[in-house]
Design an enzyme around this catalytic site. Structure first.
Site, short mmCIF file in Angstrom:
data_model
loop_
_atom_site.label_atom_id
_atom_site.label_comp_id
_atom_site.label_asym_id
_atom_site.label_seq_id
_atom_site.Cartn_x
_atom_site.Cartn_y
_atom_site.Cartn_z
N TYR A 1 -2.83 18.22 -9.67
CA TYR A 1 -1.70 18.88 -9.05
C TYR A 1 -1.87 20.31 -9.37
O TYR A 1 -1.83 20.27 -10.83
CB TYR A 1 -0.12 18.40 -9.44
CG TYR A 1 0.27 16.96 -8.54
CD1 TYR A 1 -0.46 15.96 -9.07
CD2 TYR A 1 0.81 17.09 -7.42
CE1 TYR A 1 0.09 14.60 -8.53
CE2 TYR A 1 1.03 16.05 -6.76
CZ TYR A 1 0.71 14.55 -7.16
OH TYR A 1 0.96 13.51 -6.48
N PRO B 1 6.10 16.19 0.36
CA PRO B 1 5.18 14.99 -0.32
C PRO B 1 4.65 15.02 -1.70
O PRO B 1 3.75 14.31 -2.34
CB PRO B 1 3.94 15.20 0.76
CG PRO B 1 4.10 16.50 1.12
CD PRO B 1 5.63 16.82 1.35
N LYS C 1 6.32 10.19 -2.55
CA LYS C 1 7.30 8.95 -2.30
C LYS C 1 7.87 8.49 -0.78
O LYS C 1 8.29 7.35 -0.82
CB LYS C 1 8.83 9.48 -3.12
CG LYS C 1 8.75 9.69 -4.48
CD LYS C 1 8.83 8.56 -5.14
CE LYS C 1 8.48 8.53 -6.53
NZ LYS C 1 7.16 7.96 -6.95
N TYR D 1 7.26 9.05 -11.06
CA TYR D 1 5.93 9.09 -10.25
C TYR D 1 5.41 7.50 -9.98
O TYR D 1 5.42 7.38 -8.96
CB TYR D 1 5.01 9.91 -11.07
CG TYR D 1 3.97 10.06 -10.08
CD1 TYR D 1 3.73 11.26 -9.39
CD2 TYR D 1 2.60 9.32 -10.24
CE1 TYR D 1 2.83 11.39 -8.40
CE2 TYR D 1 1.57 9.54 -9.42
CZ TYR D 1 1.81 10.78 -8.45
OH TYR D 1 0.75 11.12 -7.51
N HIS E 1 -4.77 4.00 -10.54
CA HIS E 1 -4.89 5.24 -11.50
C HIS E 1 -3.73 5.03 -12.52
O HIS E 1 -2.57 4.85 -12.15
CB HIS E 1 -4.57 6.28 -10.43
CG HIS E 1 -5.73 6.95 -9.70
ND1 HIS E 1 -5.98 8.44 -9.37
CD2 HIS E 1 -6.88 6.25 -9.32
CE1 HIS E 1 -7.01 8.26 -8.79
NE2 HIS E 1 -7.69 7.17 -8.81
P1 RFL Z 1 6.27 6.80 10.65
O1 RFL Z 1 4.93 6.30 10.07
O2 RFL Z 1 6.61 8.00 11.04
O3 RFL Z 1 6.50 5.88 12.00
C1 RFL Z 1 7.32 5.71 12.84
C2 RFL Z 1 6.79 5.18 13.96
O4 RFL Z 1 7.74 5.36 15.28
C3 RFL Z 1 7.29 5.60 16.47
N1 RFL Z 1 8.35 6.14 17.36
C4 RFL Z 1 8.63 5.44 18.39
N2 RFL Z 1 8.61 4.18 18.75
C5 RFL Z 1 9.38 3.79 19.90
N3 RFL Z 1 10.17 4.78 20.60
C6 RFL Z 1 10.35 6.00 20.01
N4 RFL Z 1 11.22 6.54 20.67
C7 RFL Z 1 9.67 6.39 18.84
N5 RFL Z 1 10.03 7.43 18.12
C8 RFL Z 1 8.81 7.25 17.16
C9 RFL Z 1 6.23 6.61 15.98
O5 RFL Z 1 5.16 6.95 17.11
C10 RFL Z 1 5.45 5.85 14.50
O6 RFL Z 1 4.45 5.07 14.83
O7 RFL Z 1 7.73 6.44 9.72
P2 RFL Z 1 7.72 5.09 8.35
O8 RFL Z 1 7.08 3.75 9.04
O9 RFL Z 1 9.15 5.22 8.29
O10 RFL Z 1 6.82 5.57 7.39
C11 RFL Z 1 7.03 6.69 6.62
C12 RFL Z 1 5.50 7.47 6.14
O11 RFL Z 1 4.81 7.32 7.32
C13 RFL Z 1 5.83 8.89 5.43
O12 RFL Z 1 7.05 8.85 4.88
C14 RFL Z 1 4.75 9.19 4.72
O13 RFL Z 1 3.47 9.59 5.33
C15 RFL Z 1 5.03 10.58 3.82
N6 RFL Z 1 3.95 10.86 2.92
C16 RFL Z 1 3.52 10.09 1.69
N7 RFL Z 1 4.50 9.21 1.46
C17 RFL Z 1 3.97 8.57 0.26
O14 RFL Z 1 4.46 7.56 -0.30
N8 RFL Z 1 2.80 9.09 -0.60
C18 RFL Z 1 2.24 10.20 -0.27
O15 RFL Z 1 1.23 10.32 -0.98
C19 RFL Z 1 2.59 10.61 0.96
N9 RFL Z 1 1.70 11.98 1.27
C20 RFL Z 1 3.15 12.01 3.41
C21 RFL Z 1 2.11 12.55 2.59
C22 RFL Z 1 3.51 12.78 4.72
C23 RFL Z 1 2.40 13.77 4.93
N10 RFL Z 1 2.93 14.16 6.13
C24 RFL Z 1 1.91 14.12 7.32
C25 RFL Z 1 4.22 14.41 6.68
C26 RFL Z 1 1.34 13.52 3.05
C27 RFL Z 1 1.68 13.99 4.16
C28 RFL Z 1 0.62 15.21 4.79
C1 PHB Z 2 -2.17 12.38 -0.43
O1 PHB Z 2 -3.51 11.72 -0.94
O2 PHB Z 2 -2.40 12.21 0.72
C2 PHB Z 2 -1.16 12.67 -1.47
C3 PHB Z 2 -1.34 12.32 -2.77
C4 PHB Z 2 -0.18 12.86 -3.89
C5 PHB Z 2 0.69 13.38 -2.93
C6 PHB Z 2 0.98 13.47 -1.86
C7 PHB Z 2 -0.10 13.30 -0.78
O3 PHB Z 2 1.73 13.77 -3.70
#
Ligand code: RFL
Ligand code: PHB
Length: 410
Positions: A203, A295, A299, A387, A75
């Site tokens: 957005y 989110p 990032k 971004y 994109h």
């Molecule tokens: P994770 O993905 O949370 O993985 C951590 C893992 O550790 C396990 N765990 C354990 N294992 C053993 N013993 C324990 N005691 C443990 N406790 C926990 C867990 O089960 C899990 O498998 O962390 P990690 O790897 O640091 O990754 C981070 C990302 O997952 C997170 O920052 C993103 O998903 C955030 N996020 C977004 N990030 C972006 O860069 N771009 C996006 O568009 C974006 N959109 C989002 C998001 C997060 C969202 N939510 C649900 C908070 C959109 C949403 C809605």
């Molecule tokens: C997503 O597609 O889940 C998403 C995209 C952009 C954002 C946050 C989440 O800023």
């Protein structure tokens, strides 16, 4: 008790842990990965969708970008809809050709897990009661697995276990400082097999609250609505979600919106959180274990990836050259980038969401700021530069992997 030993124990099989595992494998560094959930649960989790170029480059270095190359959607711009008027931020034109890639975190996770399985890398899914011991001197990790107790002696521990993990919780309070802001709303997300409403992300700032139109592919869409923290996902039928989204969109998008049955629906609270430092002796924190961003700036996953650039480099430098410089600098290098991403995510969140407590004066100021950004090339360039993602030392890691003595570097 069963005893094992290895060079690095990785706790957590999210993107941070899996990426680190893959890079260490490429560098010929032995590691074991522990995850408390089942592999199926981890692979099915719906989360982020936008990859910065740094993350795309890292997945390439890790050698697992075949699907990403085929299915990722580059994109070059995003749209911002402010009270009914749409503005396009031309990311590429404003950042000398940089872009972002739409590719779900779920797919990143699956690709990495598949590679782990193919290479038969040592992993314990459904490891219970994971505990960290003596991380300053002789690190060990104990856990229960299939009814047996295990102990792994190791040289380093990578705490990649997310916000609720055991790694950060194992650090004595007097050695750790945390910074936090909790926002008074959450995002209700809905995933559906319907074509996206537009070619680029939208957005949406509206009087009814923020909304986001995102996607996973040309046939799968991801939409979000700002909702009060007290709201429950059970309060929202699919029909109610689509109706509310339509009310926040402009007439053209409302007309084009294709609705359908949700594949997933959930509410995520919004939070900013940083831990300082990110290294404690031989224990490193990486990804959500060390920091959370709301989110809005897309990032979270990308910061997890950039932490891993620094951590993998530090460990490779140590094992290849006997240098502790990367280890010493890990925390400081990560935190510099982390705080910039925290600032950007906080700023985007403030700018685009409706804050119930804001006075009329504050609302006017925020609108003036958004109008300034949207109406000024310099303002748009600032948004675009952040971004698409700030620089990170991926090239240094690539050099270490291809030029060093790594047994498995390609
Ligand atoms: P994770 O993905 O949370 O993985 C951590 C893992 O550790 C396990 N765990 C354990 N294992 C053993 N013993 C324990 N005691 C443990 N406790 C926990 C867990 O089960 C899990 O498998 O962390 P990690 O790897 O640091 O990754 C981070 C990302 O997952 C997170 O920052 C993103 O998903 C955030 N996020 C977004 N990030 C972006 O860069 N771009 C996006 O568009 C974006 N959109 C989002 C998001 C997060 C969202 N939510 C649900 C908070 C959109 C949403 C809605
Ligand atoms: C997503 O597609 O889940 C998403 C995209 C952009 C954002 C946050 C989440 O800023």
């Amino acid at each position: 008790m069963k005893k094992l030993n290895t060079q690095v124990v990785i706790i957590g099989s999210g993107p941070a842990g899996l990426l680190l595992g893959q890079l260490l494998y490429k560098a010929g560094i032995e590691h074991v990965l522990l995850e408390q959930r089942s592999a199926e649960y981890v692979a099915a989790r719906i989360r982020a969708g936008i990859l910065e170029q740094v993350s795309v480059d890292l997945l390439h270095l890790a050698g697992i970008d075949q699907h990403l190359k085929q299915q990722g959607l580059p994109h070059s711009g995003i749209e911002i809809l402010s009270h009914g008027t749409k503005y396009r931020i031309d990311l590429s034109a404003l950042t000398q050709g940089k872009q972002v890639t739409v590719y779900g975190q779920t797919e990143v996770t699956k690709d990495l897990m598949q590679a782990r399985q193919q290479e038969q890398l040592s992993s314990f899914y459904e490891a219970q009661n994971v505990q960290i011991h003596d991380f300053d001197n002789a690190p060990k990790v104990t856990f229960d697995y299939q009814g047996e107790q295990y102990q792994i002696d190791c040289e380093f521990i990578a705490g990649c276990d997310g916000y609720h993990g055991v790694s950060r919780a194992s650090i004595p309070q007097e050695r750790i400082q945390t910074f936090e802001k909790v926002y008074p709303f959450g995002w209700l997300g809905l995933l559906a097999d319907v074509p996206p409403v537009a070619d680029e992300l939208i957005y949406v700032q509206s009087k009814r609250g923020f909304a986001l139109c995102s996607m996973r592919s040309n046939t799968r869409s991801r939409y979000y609505l700002q909702v009060p923290l007290t709201d429950k996902v059970e309060n929202w039928s699919d029909e109610q979600f689509w109706e509310e989204l339509k009310l926040r969109l402009d007439p053209e998008s409302r007309e084009k919106l294709v609705t359908g049955t949700s594949l997933e629906k959930s509410i995520a609270p919004l939070r900013s959180f940083v831990t300082e430092p990110m290294r404690f002796g031989k224990l490193f924190l990486a990804g959500d274990a060390a920091h959370i961003v709301p989110p809005t700036g897309a990032k979270g996953l990308n910061l997890a990836a950039s932490d891993i650039v620094y951590l993998a480099s530090a460990l490779i430098e140590y094992y290849q050259h006997g240098s502790e410089q990367g280890i010493e600098q890990y925390s400081q290098k990560c935190l510099q980038r982390v705080w910039k991403a925290e600032r950007f995510s906080w700023w985007m969140t403030n700018l685009l969401h409706d804050f119930e407590g804001d006075t009329a004066f504050e609302k006017k100021l925020k609108q003036a700021e958004l109008n300034y950004i949207l109406g000024s090339e310099a303002g748009q360039a600032t948004l675009a530069e952040n971004y698409v993602g700030l620089p990170c030392e991926v090239e240094h890691l690539r050099q270490l992997l291809v030029e060093g003595n790594c047994q498995k570097a390609s």
